[in-house]
Design an enzyme around this catalytic site. Structure first.
Site, PDB file in Angstrom:
ATOM      1  N   GLN A 170       0.833  -1.209   0.000  1.00  0.00           N
ATOM      2  CA  GLN A 170       0.000   0.000   0.000  1.00  0.00           C
ATOM      3  C   GLN A 170       0.871   1.264   0.000  1.00  0.00           C
ATOM      4  O   GLN A 170       0.975   1.960   1.017  1.00  0.00           O
ATOM      5  CB  GLN A 170      -0.922   0.006   1.235  1.00  0.00           C
ATOM      6  CG  GLN A 170      -1.994  -1.071   1.184  1.00  0.00           C
ATOM      7  CD  GLN A 170      -2.685  -1.281   2.528  1.00  0.00           C
ATOM      8  OE1 GLN A 170      -2.025  -1.303   3.560  1.00  0.00           O
ATOM      9  NE2 GLN A 170      -3.987  -1.458   2.510  1.00  0.00           N
ATOM     10  N   ASP A 172       2.133   4.911  -0.064  1.00  0.00           N
ATOM     11  CA  ASP A 172       1.423   6.151   0.277  1.00  0.00           C
ATOM     12  C   ASP A 172       1.430   7.127  -0.888  1.00  0.00           C
ATOM     13  O   ASP A 172       2.452   7.296  -1.561  1.00  0.00           O
ATOM     14  CB  ASP A 172       2.098   6.829   1.475  1.00  0.00           C
ATOM     15  CG  ASP A 172       1.462   6.399   2.785  1.00  0.00           C
ATOM     16  OD1 ASP A 172       1.271   5.180   2.958  1.00  0.00           O
ATOM     17  OD2 ASP A 172       1.175   7.283   3.624  1.00  0.00           O
ATOM     18  N   ASP A 202     -10.698   7.193   5.094  1.00  0.00           N
ATOM     19  CA  ASP A 202      -9.754   6.283   5.722  1.00  0.00           C
ATOM     20  C   ASP A 202      -8.503   7.035   6.193  1.00  0.00           C
ATOM     21  O   ASP A 202      -7.982   7.889   5.469  1.00  0.00           O
ATOM     22  CB  ASP A 202      -9.367   5.247   4.649  1.00  0.00           C
ATOM     23  CG  ASP A 202      -8.669   4.047   5.210  1.00  0.00           C
ATOM     24  OD1 ASP A 202      -9.194   3.459   6.159  1.00  0.00           O
ATOM     25  OD2 ASP A 202      -7.597   3.690   4.689  1.00  0.00           O
ATOM     26  N   GLU A 243     -12.065   8.692   9.848  1.00  0.00           N
ATOM     27  CA  GLU A 243     -11.405   7.755  10.737  1.00  0.00           C
ATOM     28  C   GLU A 243     -10.126   8.442  11.186  1.00  0.00           C
ATOM     29  O   GLU A 243      -9.183   8.582  10.410  1.00  0.00           O
ATOM     30  CB  GLU A 243     -11.062   6.457  10.006  1.00  0.00           C
ATOM     31  CG  GLU A 243     -10.384   5.460  10.925  1.00  0.00           C
ATOM     32  CD  GLU A 243      -9.388   4.542  10.235  1.00  0.00           C
ATOM     33  OE1 GLU A 243      -9.072   3.511  10.823  1.00  0.00           O
ATOM     34  OE2 GLU A 243      -8.900   4.858   9.134  1.00  0.00           O
TER      35      GLU A 243
HETATM   36  C1  GLC Z   1      -8.018   1.873   7.957  1.00  0.00           C
HETATM   37  C2  GLC Z   1      -9.022   0.763   7.783  1.00  0.00           C
HETATM   38  C3  GLC Z   1      -8.301  -0.553   7.861  1.00  0.00           C
HETATM   39  C4  GLC Z   1      -7.234  -0.615   6.801  1.00  0.00           C
HETATM   40  C5  GLC Z   1      -6.311   0.587   6.891  1.00  0.00           C
HETATM   41  C6  GLC Z   1      -5.432   0.699   5.688  1.00  0.00           C
HETATM   42  O1  GLC Z   1      -7.458   1.878   9.221  1.00  0.00           O
HETATM   43  O2  GLC Z   1     -10.043   0.883   8.726  1.00  0.00           O
HETATM   44  O3  GLC Z   1      -9.181  -1.627   7.748  1.00  0.00           O
HETATM   45  O4  GLC Z   1      -6.471  -1.775   6.933  1.00  0.00           O
HETATM   46  O5  GLC Z   1      -7.029   1.791   6.976  1.00  0.00           O
HETATM   47  O6  GLC Z   1      -6.163   1.165   4.594  1.00  0.00           O
END
Ligand code: GLC
Length: 552
Positions: A170, A172, A202, A243
């Site tokens: 993933q 950035d 997110d 979040e």
């Molecule tokens: C957030 C999501 C989680 C995910 C992470 C990476 O914290 O809630 O499920 O793994 O982002 O995108």
């Protein structure tokens, strides 16, 4: 402000992964058509807003939080046409839909990253964060300790290290780059056009961070304002839900002093202290968190939750407090995760004890803010600890006692449906609970109905009342001349609470759920006894709030 203007304030949010909810085409994987068939169920439960977890094209190494194409519906779940049909059905039932916006990072399979890693001069190269050397602090700020080793990984093709706050697949995004910012708003614009009512954003603290080898910590809150501005210009009613697991005193920066950034935030400060309170009946930290998150701009709203699709993060409790929650709800190391949290489902944590589950849900639906439920919690689904990391609480929805819980006709469901004696689909499923008057499902439906009729909770001013009982949380809510009081006994023994209720009607408390539960208190002084883990909601002065409410 009319209530319907700020619809999100009195919403009931329900979060679900399409892949695990309902499989209509029989390939073992939940899909949009399956979800569409369940919309009547959700509307009947009283949910008003669905939060769909990522359903985009993705290699799915992090359950879709590794996006390979923000504009594409994952072929396994459907097509854009099916998405529109699903949205149309949802709208007809009055259900709003918000979707995950995962803009902090992409999948390493995203064409932007593929192009960037191949060529130093590619237009997308500096959409990501690179370094020739691995920075000395590459083991700091790891989000998934135990599963993730570093935040900087060498890419053979790029011949440089790239930064990834989360897993190494993933990378950035460089969210300070103007083109990346344009792309983010373009993605928002696309889904808004398809009818969504907003986004669950997110990883917001990381999204707004200046990223790079050796850069000083700095956050660009202006990005949040830009996103909000764009959002409101395109779709006046849409919302952003963050979040952001940050201390309470930072939350105003996310809401914006004048409410010009994000409308909603998940209330992590209350969440972890709520579980501490349920574990110990010590309400000090919870009361602190409620008071600390009291101040917010008028448009802003907290979202309360019990469990989410992630681990229950207890990272902001003291080590002693955290240990007490572990001891009570996750004593075995296999139930814990990332050295800071619990990966179990709610029902399993509470030992499937109906009284304690009701206490937890009553709190969820009466904490000052908007409640968010995790799919399956309404029937008390359990977890499968043999699955890795957070997967254990992401098993398929249990609809019936038929094979695979009625989730799929296929013999190979995407994930094994829970099949143990206590929490398995034969013991815990929607169709049985529908038929049983006192089931958790029907109880939840009733409490949601009442919650919706209590806008004092979501719109009002609130106060943690001073009472005689330290194990009872007493909250008072006032809105437009109507008042409500809730009591929750966190202790496993009977307790008595005495308190004084000031203001008009204070002599009478009408129990909204129980005809025998009213309390008459001369001069506003009430003495009420609560059974172990019992909870009560009272209207002040009258059984109804409509007659007494001040005009809008
Ligand atoms: C957030 C999501 C989680 C995910 C992470 C990476 O914290 O809630 O499920 O793994 O982002 O995108």
């Amino acid at each position: 402000m009319a209530i319907s203007d700020l619809w999100y304030k009195n919403a009931i949010i329900y979060c679900l992964p399409v892949a695990k909810y309902m499989d209509a085409d029989g390939d073992g994987i939940g899909d949009l058509d399956g979800l569409a068939r369940r919309l009547d169920y959700l509307a009947g439960l009283g949910v008003t807003c669905l939060w769909l977890q990522p359903f985009y094209r993705s290699p799915e190494r992090d359950d879709g939080y590794d996006v390979a194409d923000y504009y594409a519906v994952n072929e396994k779940y459907g097509t854009p046409g099916r998405f529109v049909e699903f949205m149309n059905h949802a709208r007809a039932l009055g259900l709003r839909v918000i979707i995950d916006l995962v803009a902090n990072h992409t999948s390493d399979q995203h064409p932007w990253f593929q192009q960037a890693r191949r060529d130093r001069h590619a237009p997308t190269r500096d959409w990501y964060i690179w370094s020739d050397q691995r920075p000395p602090d590459h083991e700091k700020g790891i989000v998934f300790p135990g599963s993730q080793k570093t935040t900087w990984t060498y890419d053979e093709e790029a011949k440089q290290y790239y930064f990834h706050r989360f897993y190494d697949f993933q990378p950035d995004l460089n969210t300070l780059h103007p083109s990346v910012r344009d792309e983010i708003t373009r993605v928002m614009g696309y889904w808004l056009e398809l009818g969504v009512s907003g986004f669950r954003m997110d990883a917001v603290p990381f999204l707004i961070e200046r990223k790079g080898a050796g850069v000083a910590h700095e956050q660009d809150f202006e990005l949040l304002h830009e996103m909000r501005h764009f959002l409101q210009w395109r779709q006046g009613e849409a919302i952003l839900l963050a979040e952001a697991n940050v201390p309470p005193d930072e939350s105003l920066k996310y809401f914006g002093d004048r409410g010009d950034r994000l409308q909603m935030m998940l209330n992590f400060p209350v969440n972890q202290r709520l579980f501490y309170a349920m574990a110990t009946a010590d309400l000090g930290p919870l009361t602190w968190a409620l008071r600390e998150t009291y101040k917010r701009p008028p448009e802003a709203q907290w979202v309360h939750f019990l469990r989410s699709h992630d681990e229950l993060d207890l990272g902001r409790l003291s080590p002693e407090e955290r240990q007490q929650v572990f001891d009570a709800f996750a004593p075995d190391a296999s139930m814990q995760l990332y050295n800071r949290g619990i990966r179990r489902r709610l029902a399993a944590m509470l030992g499937n004890d109906r009284g304690r589950l009701e206490l937890a849900f009553s709190l969820l639906f009466s904490l000052p803010g908007t409640p968010m439920m995790l799919y399956g919690d309404e029937i008390g689904m359990g977890d499968d600890l043999s699955l890795p990391e957070r997967e254990c609480a992401r098993t398929p929805m249990q609809w019936t006692s038929e094979p695979h819980g009625g989730f799929t006709r296929s013999d190979r469901p995407i994930q094994r449906v829970i099949d143990d004696r206590t929490y398995g689909y034969k013991a815990v499923n929607v169709s049985d609970q529908r038929r049983e008057h006192n089931s958790l499902l029907n109880w939840t439906e009733r409490i949601i109905r009442m919650r919706k009729e209590c806008p004092e909770i979501s719109w009002g001013d609130f106060e943690v009342m001073a009472t005689s009982a330290s194990e009872i949380l007493a909250l008072r809510y006032d809105w437009r001349g109507a008042s409500l009081v809730t009591l929750h006994n966190f202790a496993g023994r009977r307790a008595k609470v005495v308190f004084d209720l000031k203001g008009p009607g204070g002599d009478l408390l009408v129990d909204v759920f129980n005809t025998n539960g009213d309390s008459h208190g001369r001069g506003g002084r009430h003495e009420i006894s609560l059974d172990p883990y019992a909870w009560r909601w009272f209207r002040v002065g009258s059984p109804d709030n409509a007659l007494h409410r001040a005009a809008q």
